[in-house]
Design a protein around this motif. Sequence first.
Motif, PDB file in Angstrom:
ATOM      1  N   GLN A 132      18.779  12.250   6.388  1.00 34.95           N
ATOM      2  CA  GLN A 132      17.940  11.656   7.426  1.00 34.95           C
ATOM      3  C   GLN A 132      17.060  12.717   8.083  1.00 34.95           C
ATOM      4  O   GLN A 132      15.867  12.492   8.348  1.00 34.95           O
ATOM      5  N   SER A 133      17.666  13.886   8.309  1.00 35.32           N
ATOM      6  CA  SER A 133      16.887  14.971   8.924  1.00 35.32           C
ATOM      7  C   SER A 133      15.750  15.411   8.007  1.00 35.32           C
ATOM      8  O   SER A 133      14.618  15.657   8.446  1.00 35.32           O
ATOM      9  N   LEU A 134      16.045  15.486   6.705  1.00 38.46           N
ATOM     10  CA  LEU A 134      15.012  15.871   5.745  1.00 38.46           C
ATOM     11  C   LEU A 134      13.911  14.819   5.683  1.00 38.46           C
ATOM     12  O   LEU A 134      12.720  15.155   5.616  1.00 38.46           O
ATOM     13  N   GLN A 135      14.294  13.549   5.746  1.00 40.15           N
ATOM     14  CA  GLN A 135      13.295  12.484   5.682  1.00 40.15           C
ATOM     15  C   GLN A 135      12.396  12.511   6.916  1.00 40.15           C
ATOM     16  O   GLN A 135      11.175  12.320   6.820  1.00 40.15           O
ATOM     17  N   ASN A 136      13.009  12.764   8.054  1.00 45.57           N
ATOM     18  CA  ASN A 136      12.208  12.848   9.287  1.00 45.57           C
ATOM     19  C   ASN A 136      11.217  14.004   9.208  1.00 45.57           C
ATOM     20  O   ASN A 136      10.043  13.860   9.582  1.00 45.57           O
ATOM     21  N   ALA A 137      11.703  15.150   8.709  1.00 51.37           N
ATOM     22  CA  ALA A 137      10.812  16.303   8.584  1.00 51.37           C
ATOM     23  C   ALA A 137       9.696  16.020   7.590  1.00 51.37           C
ATOM     24  O   ALA A 137       8.538  16.411   7.801  1.00 51.37           O
ATOM     25  N   LYS A 138      10.018  15.342   6.515  1.00 45.87           N
ATOM     26  CA  LYS A 138       8.998  15.041   5.513  1.00 45.87           C
ATOM     27  C   LYS A 138       7.980  14.042   6.056  1.00 45.87           C
ATOM     28  O   LYS A 138       6.777  14.132   5.773  1.00 45.87           O
ATOM     29  N   THR A 139       8.479  13.069   6.838  1.00 44.73           N
ATOM     30  CA  THR A 139       7.566  12.078   7.432  1.00 44.73           C
ATOM     31  C   THR A 139       6.573  12.766   8.357  1.00 44.73           C
ATOM     32  O   THR A 139       5.367  12.476   8.341  1.00 44.73           O
ATOM     33  N   ASN A 140       7.099  13.671   9.155  1.00 39.32           N
ATOM     34  CA  ASN A 140       6.211  14.412  10.064  1.00 39.32           C
ATOM     35  C   ASN A 140       5.179  15.238   9.300  1.00 39.32           C
ATOM     36  O   ASN A 140       4.012  15.324   9.684  1.00 39.32           O
ATOM     37  N   LEU A 141       5.644  15.846   8.203  1.00 39.37           N
ATOM     38  CA  LEU A 141       4.764  16.720   7.431  1.00 39.37           C
ATOM     39  C   LEU A 141       3.699  15.927   6.683  1.00 39.37           C
ATOM     40  O   LEU A 141       2.560  16.360   6.546  1.00 39.37           O
ATOM     41  N   SER A 142       4.095  14.751   6.159  1.00 34.49           N
ATOM     42  CA  SER A 142       3.181  13.992   5.306  1.00 34.49           C
ATOM     43  C   SER A 142       2.281  13.024   6.086  1.00 34.49           C
ATOM     44  O   SER A 142       1.457  12.333   5.490  1.00 34.49           O
ATOM     45  N   THR A 216      -0.817   2.766  -7.342  1.00 36.59           N
ATOM     46  CA  THR A 216      -0.755   3.194  -8.763  1.00 36.59           C
ATOM     47  C   THR A 216      -0.042   4.522  -8.933  1.00 36.59           C
ATOM     48  O   THR A 216       0.871   4.655  -9.751  1.00 36.59           O
ATOM     49  N   SER A 217      -0.453   5.514  -8.144  1.00 39.39           N
ATOM     50  CA  SER A 217       0.139   6.859  -8.298  1.00 39.39           C
ATOM     51  C   SER A 217       1.621   6.837  -7.959  1.00 39.39           C
ATOM     52  O   SER A 217       2.447   7.394  -8.666  1.00 39.39           O
ATOM     53  N   TYR A 218       1.929   6.174  -6.810  1.00 42.20           N
ATOM     54  CA  TYR A 218       3.346   6.114  -6.417  1.00 42.20           C
ATOM     55  C   TYR A 218       4.169   5.367  -7.465  1.00 42.20           C
ATOM     56  O   TYR A 218       5.282   5.766  -7.806  1.00 42.20           O
ATOM     57  N   ASP A 268       8.891   6.790   0.326  1.00 44.92           N
ATOM     58  CA  ASP A 268       7.579   7.406   0.566  1.00 44.92           C
ATOM     59  C   ASP A 268       6.462   6.385   0.360  1.00 44.92           C
ATOM     60  O   ASP A 268       5.502   6.333   1.138  1.00 44.92           O
ATOM     61  N   MET A 269       6.588   5.611  -0.722  1.00 44.18           N
ATOM     62  CA  MET A 269       5.530   4.626  -1.003  1.00 44.18           C
ATOM     63  C   MET A 269       5.489   3.574   0.111  1.00 44.18           C
ATOM     64  O   MET A 269       4.411   3.166   0.558  1.00 44.18           O
ATOM     65  N   LYS A 273       2.352   2.931   2.440  1.00 45.04           N
ATOM     66  CA  LYS A 273       1.786   1.568   2.452  1.00 45.04           C
ATOM     67  C   LYS A 273       1.682   1.047   3.887  1.00 45.04           C
ATOM     68  O   LYS A 273       0.681   0.413   4.274  1.00 45.04           O
ATOM     69  N   THR A 274       2.728   1.352   4.669  1.00 40.67           N
ATOM     70  CA  THR A 274       2.726   0.911   6.068  1.00 40.67           C
ATOM     71  C   THR A 274       1.590   1.579   6.848  1.00 40.67           C
ATOM     72  O   THR A 274       0.881   0.941   7.627  1.00 40.67           O
ATOM     73  N   GLN A 275       1.418   2.906   6.611  1.00 36.24           N
ATOM     74  CA  GLN A 275       0.368   3.643   7.310  1.00 36.24           C
ATOM     75  C   GLN A 275      -1.021   3.129   6.925  1.00 36.24           C
ATOM     76  O   GLN A 275      -1.917   3.000   7.768  1.00 36.24           O
ATOM     77  N   ALA A 276      -1.180   2.844   5.590  1.00 36.67           N
ATOM     78  CA  ALA A 276      -2.483   2.332   5.135  1.00 36.67           C
ATOM     79  C   ALA A 276      -2.794   0.995   5.789  1.00 36.67           C
ATOM     80  O   ALA A 276      -3.932   0.709   6.169  1.00 36.67           O
ATOM     81  N   ALA A 277      -1.737   0.153   5.893  1.00 42.05           N
ATOM     82  CA  ALA A 277      -1.933  -1.159   6.514  1.00 42.05           C
ATOM     83  C   ALA A 277      -2.299  -0.996   7.992  1.00 42.05           C
ATOM     84  O   ALA A 277      -3.147  -1.722   8.530  1.00 42.05           O
ATOM     85  N   LYS A 278      -1.638  -0.009   8.637  1.00 47.96           N
ATOM     86  CA  LYS A 278      -1.933   0.237  10.053  1.00 47.96           C
ATOM     87  C   LYS A 278      -3.382   0.692  10.238  1.00 47.96           C
ATOM     88  O   LYS A 278      -4.098   0.200  11.127  1.00 47.96           O
ATOM     89  N   ASP A 279      -3.804   1.632   9.377  1.00 48.70           N
ATOM     90  CA  ASP A 279      -5.188   2.137   9.476  1.00 48.70           C
ATOM     91  C   ASP A 279      -6.199   1.028   9.211  1.00 48.70           C
ATOM     92  O   ASP A 279      -7.231   0.916   9.908  1.00 48.70           O
ATOM     93  N   ALA A 280      -5.927   0.227   8.199  1.00 43.19           N
ATOM     94  CA  ALA A 280      -6.856  -0.853   7.860  1.00 43.19           C
ATOM     95  C   ALA A 280      -6.942  -1.867   8.993  1.00 43.19           C
ATOM     96  O   ALA A 280      -8.009  -2.415   9.294  1.00 43.19           O
ATOM     97  N   SER A 281      -5.748  -2.106   9.619  1.00 50.65           N
ATOM     98  CA  SER A 281      -5.731  -3.067  10.728  1.00 50.65           C
ATOM     99  C   SER A 281      -6.563  -2.546  11.903  1.00 50.65           C
ATOM    100  O   SER A 281      -7.313  -3.306  12.521  1.00 50.65           O
ATOM    101  N   ALA A 282      -6.425  -1.248  12.183  1.00 44.00           N
ATOM    102  CA  ALA A 282      -7.199  -0.656  13.285  1.00 44.00           C
ATOM    103  C   ALA A 282      -8.705  -0.735  12.994  1.00 44.00           C
ATOM    104  O   ALA A 282      -9.520  -1.036  13.880  1.00 44.00           O
ATOM    105  N   LYS A 283      -9.046  -0.435  11.754  1.00 46.02           N
ATOM    106  CA  LYS A 283     -10.465  -0.478  11.380  1.00 46.02           C
ATOM    107  C   LYS A 283     -11.007  -1.903  11.478  1.00 46.02           C
ATOM    108  O   LYS A 283     -12.140  -2.136  11.917  1.00 46.02           O
TER     109      LYS A 283
END
Length: 596
Positions: A132-142, A216-218, A268-269, A273-283
Amino acid sequence: MKPCKTRRAAAAAALLLSLILPLAGCGEEKNQAASGSAATKQVAKGDLVVGLTADGTVALPVTNLNFEVEGTVNKLHVAAGDTVKKGDLLVELDDSDYQLAIETAQNTLDKAQTNYADALWSYSHNLKSDQQSLQNAKTNLSSGFDSFDYDNAVTEAKRTLEKRKTELAEAEKTAKNPYDSLASDRQLADANATLAARLKELSDATATARNPFDATSYQRQIDDAAADVTEKTKALATAKAEGDSTAVSAAQKALDTAQTKLTRLKEDMASAKTQAAKDASAKLETAQKNYDSAVQSLQRLKEDIALAKTEAAKKANDALATAQQNVTDAQNALTKAEKNLEKAKKDFTATLSKDQAAYNLQLESYAQAEKGSTAVSNAASAVKDAELALQEAKNRLEKTKITAPLDGAVINVSKKEGEKVSASSNPAGGMAVFGTSGSSSAVVTVCDLSAIYLTANITEGDIVGVEAGQVVRVQIDSIGEESFSGSVLTVSSLPSTDSSGITTYTVTVKLDQADSVIKDGMAALLTFVRLEHKDVLLVPNKAVFLEDGKQYVNVVVKSGYEKREVSCGLTNGTESEVLSGLAEGDTVAVGTVKTA
């Protein structure tokens, strides 16, 4: 077994037939009818067998039964002479020590399993926390730098500034000419163009919101990871089938790593996907606001034009002043937006460096945890050792009983209740041997009554005429003239040479049917059949004599003897087949007839 006498059957007789008959035991003196008496034999039908004869011995198959473990005989369930069925309990040892060993092994296993469960829980708990700690760190980094709001603010400020400048120019022009329909028309055209642009922006944002994320890439990475999990699963199954514990452990760890990677990619995917949806919604929300604003601006412009027609002069000066202030405000807003963007970039760079360091540290910690726990490995080994010890204890308990491996009769019991027995390298149910010469130290010896075997030693000169499956006729001396039918079971390839230098080969014969009258060790005469004529007239060879190259016999008649010409065929050296000259029931003289 003593070497058996062998005598060559008249093999050549099978080829020369009646040519050998004159030499089989009759002289060439002439015999005439006379009043003297001689031994006689009645001509009868029978089977004439030509083959190799040899002495043999009945050898019943016996099985010697012993214990694989030591102990004290607790109970004898059979005695010599008893008949048993396959699976019957014959002898059992005192199993109290073996029962105690099972209880001790079970307690050891229970304790080892408890220790393993505790070690596994602790390891799993710690590993989950590290994951969980690694996932949190990766989320912050990515998460990356989201400049959308800042870029949009700058863009909007620039657009506003340009608009305000245009308004100022228009206000200045309007102030010179308060009411200009051409200007009104142009404003209406601009407003409509702006509305169309906002509508296109809204349409584009709507399309992006419907499909905001390209997986596709994911998905390609997930498919590769899933294939790797399948491969590692097959490798684990192969290692288990081969029974290699080290390979199983390595394969299990490889599979766990592959599954963790697959899970991480899926997460990760999902995050992307969630972030892309959030950005698209804001736009989309911004585009909708801009569109609504454009609609409202167009409406206001129309109202302004209507009002301007009546208040153009009054408002022209006010509009000019307002436009001038608006330009100033827009310029200030643009300056502020640009400063905010630069500050956000600097803040992100600092945060990124900190997040990268935190991620690297957490990744190293997780890698160490993922290698596994020595406590878990030791506990698992202890469980495996305890399981093996328990199974061994159970196996030894099973070995305290001897059961009958076949239907048969008990011919010997060498132990008594209360006697000690040692572990034997020849356990219960060992391979059957022929004859009672099996191990006298066996606890129980069982004889198979369903089949009767005989053995004979055949000299090297005769063995070439004997082969597996060959028909054998057997006569047992102690039973009488009754003949038993059998066949050759095996012909030994190993020679045996006695003190006289005679080389023989052991041949094993199996009777077609078992007979309880036949006992182990009985002497027998075996005839290995090479040629056989069934149901033919038979005459003793000693009854036949030659005169002038012809065959004759003396037939008993009322007046004495009548010399009669006969034709003989196949002979076995003792009897010959009568082809012509005699009838069933005729009586012939055997040997020389004495004349008066």
